[in-house]
Enzyme design. Structure first.
Site, mmCIF file in Angstrom:
data_model
loop_
_atom_site.group_PDB
_atom_site.id
_atom_site.type_symbol
_atom_site.label_atom_id
_atom_site.label_comp_id
_atom_site.label_asym_id
_atom_site.label_seq_id
_atom_site.Cartn_x
_atom_site.Cartn_y
_atom_site.Cartn_z
ATOM 1 N N GLY A 70 47.868 80.661 37.716
ATOM 2 C CA GLY A 70 48.572 79.966 38.794
ATOM 3 C C GLY A 70 49.328 78.763 38.282
ATOM 4 O O GLY A 70 50.362 78.371 38.849
ATOM 5 N N ALA A 71 48.832 78.184 37.196
ATOM 6 C CA ALA A 71 49.489 76.999 36.651
ATOM 7 C C ALA A 71 50.901 77.323 36.167
ATOM 8 O O ALA A 71 51.796 76.477 36.219
ATOM 9 C CB ALA A 71 48.650 76.405 35.519
ATOM 10 N N GLY A 85 40.998 43.859 51.953
ATOM 11 C CA GLY A 85 41.016 44.292 53.355
ATOM 12 C C GLY A 85 42.162 45.261 53.575
ATOM 13 O O GLY A 85 42.680 45.874 52.645
ATOM 14 N N GLY A 86 42.580 45.332 54.825
ATOM 15 C CA GLY A 86 43.665 46.251 55.166
ATOM 16 C C GLY A 86 44.960 45.906 54.458
ATOM 17 O O GLY A 86 45.880 46.731 54.410
HETATM 18 C C1 HXC Z 1 43.052 31.325 55.697
HETATM 19 C C2 HXC Z 1 42.442 31.194 53.504
HETATM 20 C C3 HXC Z 1 42.184 32.571 53.467
HETATM 21 C C4 HXC Z 1 42.413 33.305 54.653
HETATM 22 C C5 HXC Z 1 41.761 31.779 51.517
HETATM 23 N N1 HXC Z 1 42.164 30.742 52.278
HETATM 24 N N2 HXC Z 1 41.750 32.900 52.238
HETATM 25 N N3 HXC Z 1 42.869 30.570 54.606
HETATM 26 N N4 HXC Z 1 42.855 32.638 55.734
HETATM 27 N N5 HXC Z 1 42.227 34.608 54.687
HETATM 28 C C6 HXC Z 1 42.309 29.361 51.857
HETATM 29 C C7 HXC Z 1 41.011 28.684 51.567
HETATM 30 O O1 HXC Z 1 40.507 28.139 52.745
HETATM 31 C C8 HXC Z 1 41.439 27.608 50.573
HETATM 32 O O2 HXC Z 1 42.057 26.565 51.290
HETATM 33 C C9 HXC Z 1 42.536 28.314 49.793
HETATM 34 O O3 HXC Z 1 42.990 29.373 50.614
HETATM 35 C C10 HXC Z 1 42.061 28.863 48.495
HETATM 36 O O4 HXC Z 1 40.882 29.603 48.727
HETATM 37 P P1 HXC Z 1 39.598 29.456 47.797
HETATM 38 O O5 HXC Z 1 38.522 30.174 48.478
HETATM 39 O O6 HXC Z 1 39.376 28.029 47.435
HETATM 40 O O7 HXC Z 1 40.095 30.215 46.498
HETATM 41 P P2 HXC Z 1 39.288 31.185 45.543
HETATM 42 O O8 HXC Z 1 37.973 30.573 45.170
HETATM 43 O O9 HXC Z 1 40.217 31.553 44.444
HETATM 44 O O10 HXC Z 1 38.984 32.478 46.412
HETATM 45 C C11 HXC Z 1 40.029 33.275 46.882
HETATM 46 C C12 HXC Z 1 39.511 34.295 47.896
HETATM 47 C C13 HXC Z 1 38.710 33.607 48.979
HETATM 48 C C14 HXC Z 1 38.610 35.306 47.156
HETATM 49 C C15 HXC Z 1 40.723 35.046 48.427
HETATM 50 O O11 HXC Z 1 39.473 32.539 49.484
HETATM 51 C C16 HXC Z 1 38.366 34.502 50.109
HETATM 52 O O12 HXC Z 1 37.428 35.290 50.027
HETATM 53 N N6 HXC Z 1 39.113 34.377 51.215
HETATM 54 C C17 HXC Z 1 38.853 35.141 52.404
HETATM 55 C C18 HXC Z 1 39.263 36.577 52.217
HETATM 56 C C19 HXC Z 1 39.126 37.344 53.478
HETATM 57 O O13 HXC Z 1 38.017 37.662 53.934
HETATM 58 N N7 HXC Z 1 40.277 37.581 54.112
HETATM 59 C C20 HXC Z 1 40.349 38.399 55.269
HETATM 60 C C21 HXC Z 1 40.256 39.837 54.804
HETATM 61 S S1 HXC Z 1 40.394 40.900 56.120
HETATM 62 P P3 HXC Z 1 42.131 25.069 50.713
HETATM 63 O O14 HXC Z 1 42.656 24.272 51.851
HETATM 64 O O15 HXC Z 1 40.768 24.725 50.279
HETATM 65 O O16 HXC Z 1 43.092 25.130 49.571
HETATM 66 C C22 HXC Z 1 41.972 41.227 56.128
HETATM 67 C C23 HXC Z 1 42.302 42.189 57.125
HETATM 68 C C24 HXC Z 1 43.695 42.641 56.954
HETATM 69 O O17 HXC Z 1 42.746 40.740 55.389
HETATM 70 C C25 HXC Z 1 43.857 43.811 57.842
HETATM 71 C C26 HXC Z 1 45.225 44.339 57.827
HETATM 72 C C27 HXC Z 1 45.285 45.576 58.624
#
Ligand code: HXC
Length: 525
Positions: free
Chosen positions: A415-416, A181-182
């Protein structure tokens, strides 16, 4: 009475210390033993283990260990972890102060909450105030989903501080897990990115969104793994085999940099010895079109085993990296005849331009090794902006005020020639080897254009063409015309290059350049 009161006080103190110790122990376990085990099973270290390997022994001082998040939605008030998913503080690397943050994937997947962001911002501010590098170890699921917009705000606060710190203190981002993401934009603003093969990835949108929007089916590794970003996109500067390799790369990288833009890189002890490199006199192939690996020149010129190549697998037609010369840190930009004849193209231009700007920000002198047949022609290059991208490199060299030296080893065409740190754009010293060829274009093409009539009307056009090619080549395929004009300061024997460079960079160490007053320039982005 007073004795009794005194002993109660001791007891309270003991309890309080025990309470503190329990809390510290709890904080050190992050999201708990089960999640730490899961982290290890993935072949990953924990946030604290990474800091242990990164920093000098016992040098780490943690800041913000007791911080917890403030969210009450979705029952989050019942689930809090000390430190809130990021370990922050300061320590030393080879006795140099650095500020660090290390995201803890075992706590909510290292996701960024409002308080997690505040912790990072706090040490960024300290790094800026105290003029020391910032190193981020990223391992995060992105924005803390339960927090919504405050998490996005936290990211933006970090991005803003990254920009304020840019050019003031070195910023290094090691990607040790997901970065999506961001969230990718903080590392992208920092000076260097390192990724770990097979366990880290970076992308703006993940494989699922990609599938929905573009119908492409792609794995995380293919979309944004270390080798993808090292080879295809150039987003990462280093692709490391494992986390320890990444940590060691961070340390080596840092060794070439000063603490901040007001300082110069630390000079290492160096005992002067025979600096001639006889091998260089025979390094150039007889045929000017035959390739050779420019790295074989770099390792001869640099202090032994000091060359650290940056962006090794991206735009291989230009080689960039750090090295030491008589113990002093230098940045090297070299055309690579072994790949696409060392031609300048879109990717090579942007790769080198950003590196030149980094070196200039942090007072690292620049050495350019030039053997370039020109800019790459073609629709692909033109349509993808070779005009703008080539201009980036021209701009970057032209605005650099650090000591700058060029050695033309063979071709310097078109030019290089101008762009690759020529005298005309402010280089301090321009050397050429006797094998240098400095002209508008290669002799064959030049003869075809300027003697077109004579060639086409000749009884034997092929022979005529060869004759005219030789004529042009005799006049221009050498460094003497340029030296007559003073565009080349000295024509040198290749074996003398190292000693010349050592003296020249020493001579230039107090260089001062006064630039026109302005808010900031407008590099053609
Ligand atoms: C809260 C989160 C989290 C999140 C993971 N967890 N991502 N909690 N917010 N963004 C938690 C899970 O609930 C889980 O909790 C633990 O972290 C581990 O995650 P798993 O999924 O079990 O691990 P894994 O299988 O290794 O997968 C990792 C992952 C996946 C690929 C990162 O968790 C995932 O896709 N997370 C969401 C990613 C996402 O969409 N984030 C937002 C992106 S948008 P428990 O309690 O079970 O341990 C963004 C915008 C930013 O970031 C913009 C900035 C400008």
């Amino acid at each position: 009475m007073s004795v009794k009161r005194y002993s109660i006080k001791i007891l309270c103190m003991k309890n309080k210390i025990a309470f503190l110790q329990d809390k510290i122990k709890l904080a050190n376990t992050g999201g708990g033993e089960a999640r730490i085990e899961a982290q290890h099973k993935k072949g990953k270290l924990t946030a604290r283990e990474r800091l242990h390997f990164l920093l000098d022994e016992n040098s780490f001082e943690e800041i913000g260990m007791m911080v917890t998040h403030r969210n009450t939605d979705f029952g989050m008030d019942r689930e809090k972890y000390l430190g809130d998913g990021v370990v922050t503080g300061y320590g030393t690397i080879s006795d140099r102060l650095v500020y660090v943050f290390s995201q803890d994937f075992t706590v909510f997947g290292g996701s960024l909450s409002e308080t997690h962001a505040e912790k990072i911002c706090k040490i960024m501010d300290m790094a800026m105030r105290n003029g020391a590098p910032l190193i981020g170890l990223n391992d995060s699921g992105g924005a803390r989903i339960q927090e919504g917009v405050v998490s996005l705000g936290g990211y933006a606060d970090i991005f803003y501080k990254n920009v304020q710190a840019s050019g003031v203190i070195p910023q290094i981002s090691a990607i040790m897990g997901p970065c999506a993401g961001g969230a990718v934009y903080s590392p992208a603003i920092t000076d260097f990115i390192l990724m770990v093969e097979n366990t880290s990835y970076m992308f703006v949108t993940g494989p699922n969104v990609v599938k929905t929007v573009t119908h492409e089916i792609v794995t995380s590794e293919e979309l944004g793994g270390a080798s993808t970003h090292a080879i295809k996109s150039g987003v990462t500067h280093f692709s490391c085999t494992n986390e320890l390799d990444a940590i060691n790369h961070v340390k080596k990288l840092l060794s070439f940099m000063p603490q901040n833009c007001e300082e110069i890189p630390k000079q290492l002890e160096y005992q002067s010895r025979d600096e001639r490199r006889i091998y260089l006199n025979s390094i150039m192939p007889e045929n000017a079109n035959q390739p050779y690996d420019v790295r074989s020149i770099i390792v001869e010129l640099a202090d032994e085993e000091t060359f650290l190549e940056v962006h090794k697998d991206y735009a291989e037609n230009i080689v960039i990296g750090f090295a030491r010369l008589a113990g002093r840190s230098i940045g090297i930009v070299a055309n690579q005849p072994a790949y696409l004849a060392g031609v300048l193209d879109n990717h090579a231009s942007t790769k080198a331009a950003r590196f030149v700007r980094f070196c200039d920000c942090f007072n690292i002198p620049l050495l350019v090794l030039e053997d370039v047949p020109g800019f790459l022609p073609g629709t692909d290059q033109e349509w993808n902006g070779i005009i703008t991208n080539g201009a980036k490199l021209l701009y970057a060299f032209s605005e650099a005020t650090v000591p700058r030296i060029t050695v033309i080893t063979r071709k310097a065409y078109g030019g290089a020639y101008d762009v690759m740190n020529s005298k005309h754009i402010g280089a301090d010293l321009n050397y050429a080897w006797p094998t240098a060829e400095i002209a508008v274009m290669g002799a064959k093409g030049a003869a075809e254009i300027i003697f077109k009539k004579e060639i086409t009307t000749s009884d034997n056009p092929e022979d005529k063409w060869l004759e005219k090619e030789k004529l042009y080549s005799d006049i221009f395929a050498n460094p003497y015309r340029a030296a007559e004009r003073g565009f080349i300061d000295e024509i040198i024997e290749p074996s003398e290059t190292r000693s010349k460079l050592i003296r020249a960079f020493k001579m230039l160490e107090n260089k001062v350049v006064n630039t026109p007053r302005k808010k900031h320039g407008n590099i053609p982005l």
